[in-house]
Design a protein around this motif. Structure first.
Motif, short mmCIF file in Angstrom:
data_model
loop_
_atom_site.label_atom_id
_atom_site.label_comp_id
_atom_site.label_asym_id
_atom_site.label_seq_id
_atom_site.Cartn_x
_atom_site.Cartn_y
_atom_site.Cartn_z
N VAL A 28 0.84 -1.20 0.00
CA VAL A 28 0.00 0.00 0.00
C VAL A 28 0.88 1.25 0.00
O VAL A 28 1.85 1.34 0.75
N LEU A 29 0.52 2.19 -0.84
CA LEU A 29 1.17 3.49 -0.88
C LEU A 29 0.21 4.49 -0.26
O LEU A 29 -0.95 4.56 -0.65
N CYS A 30 0.67 5.24 0.74
CA CYS A 30 -0.20 6.18 1.44
C CYS A 30 0.31 7.61 1.27
O CYS A 30 1.49 7.89 1.54
N GLY A 31 -0.56 8.48 0.84
CA GLY A 31 -0.18 9.87 0.68
C GLY A 31 -0.30 10.64 1.98
O GLY A 31 -1.38 10.68 2.59
N PHE A 127 2.93 -1.46 -6.26
CA PHE A 127 1.92 -1.13 -5.26
C PHE A 127 0.55 -1.28 -5.91
O PHE A 127 0.30 -0.75 -7.00
N ASP A 128 -0.34 -1.99 -5.24
CA ASP A 128 -1.69 -2.18 -5.78
C ASP A 128 -2.69 -1.19 -5.20
O ASP A 128 -3.74 -0.94 -5.81
N GLY A 133 -6.51 9.99 3.17
CA GLY A 133 -7.18 10.41 4.39
C GLY A 133 -8.52 11.08 4.13
O GLY A 133 -8.86 12.09 4.75
N THR A 134 -9.30 10.51 3.24
CA THR A 134 -10.63 11.05 2.92
C THR A 134 -11.55 10.88 4.12
O THR A 134 -11.63 9.81 4.71
N LYS A 168 -6.03 0.80 -6.51
CA LYS A 168 -7.31 0.66 -5.83
C LYS A 168 -7.22 1.50 -4.56
O LYS A 168 -6.18 1.53 -3.91
N LEU A 169 -8.30 2.18 -4.22
CA LEU A 169 -8.27 3.09 -3.08
C LEU A 169 -8.58 2.40 -1.76
O LEU A 169 -9.44 1.51 -1.69
#
Length: 322
Positions: A28-31, A127-128, A133-134, A168-169
């Motif tokens: 997972v890639l997290c902004g 990364f899939d 942080g919505t 994918k979110l």
């Protein structure tokens, strides 16, 4: 999440289980933006999948003063999270050149965020998933209400996303309001400095600079905003205010600085009290504090000649100006 559901540890446990099931052994890639929403999102996902999470902080040139250092300290030093810092200031400012419409600003920024994440993902292993942080107000304001032809505004992480992207979110906070997000953050053990930071919009200073966004205007607003926050903290009222920030207007005003005429920028200071960002009342700050904020900004920020105080409530005004 049901508004009456106060078992935040139960919420965390449920989300951790769900994330594990959805992600499996993938990455997972997290902004990260430096705000509480993305920080809590990252903390929940790290709790679920550990080193399968990589965080990306994109310095867009639209951030608060010293934001990169704050984010690095919290996630690289305190949480030992795999953190990638990307300096993309030139790209974002170039993409925003000549753009003055606030909706277009949000869409330009949302699109470029995704492209930067995709580029960083390709440099490393696959990364899939992309984590964001919505939160609930982002979704509500980005979707037209019944009987309305347009949304209030397109949040960059909702209405501003491109139609096609390679992820994918994952959005564990999508059904929470800000006060609930903060409770989750405290339960996860995040520091109060992060949890109780005033909200900061995803598009950053771009939606607090009315008109065209340039580096010079960003630097001016960054300094003014930092002074306002410092004064709130010095007065011991920072935690009493839900959100405070400065806005830079596309107009100039005559002033007298050091006995000389200055035809300079007009800055607006806004402070509001709210619970969930859906409604807000302007903060009745002491005149002495407002005077101190005004004096410091006009005297310390080059090119500013006047400060205004916004006394609009939501509704009818939104909290952010754009």
């Amino acid at each position: 999440m049901d508004k009456d559901f106060k078992d935040f540890m139960g919420f965390i446990t449920s989300e951790v289980r769900h994330i594990k099931e959805v992600v499996g052994n993938k990455r997972v890639l997290c902004g990260l933006s430096g705000g509480v929403d993305s920080a809590v999102t990252a903390a929940i996902i790290q709790k679920a999948i550990g080193n399968q999470l990589t965080c990306v902080f994109v310095d867009t040139g639209l951030m608060r003063l010293n934001e990169a250092a704050v984010v690095s300290d919290v996630f690289r030093e305190q949480f030992k999270t795999d953190l990638i810092a990307v300096n993309a200031e030139d790209r974002f400012l170039s993409a925003l050149k000549g753009v003055t419409d606030p909706e277009k600003k949000r869409k330009v920024i949302g699109e470029l965020f995704i492209r930067v994440f995709e580029e960083e993902a390709k440099k490393r292993e696959e990364f899939d998933f992309l984590a964001q942080g919505t939160i609930s107000p982002d979704v509500i304001e980005s979707v037209p209400a019944d009987g309305q032809s347009a949304a209030v505004k397109s949040h960059h992480n909702v209405g501003g996303l491109p139609e096609k992207m390679g992820f994918k979110l994952i959005e564990p906070l999508r059904n929470l309001f800000k006060d609930e997000v903060r409770e989750v953050g405290i339960t996860l053990g995040l520091s109060e400095e992060i949890v109780y930071r005033h909200p900061f919009p995803g598009p950053g200073l771009a939606v607090r600079i009315l008109g065209e966004v340039t580096k010079e205007r960003c630097d001016t607003l960054r300094l003014a905003d930092n002074i306002a926050v410092e004064e709130l903290k010095n007065a011991g009222v920072y935690r009493d205010v839900w959100q405070a920030f400065c806005v830079l207007l596309p107009v100039s005003s005559v002033g007298v600085i050091g006995g000389e005429r200055r035809y300079g920028n007009v800055v607006v200071f806004r402070a509001v009290n709210s619970k969930d960002a859906m409604t807000a009342e302007w903060s009745r700050l002491p005149y002495k504090l407002l005077a101190s904020i005004s004096d410091r900004i006009i005297n310390e920020v080059n090119g500013v000649s006047r400060l205004m105080y916004d006394i609009s409530s939501k509704p009818p005004a939104t909290i952010e100006w754009e």
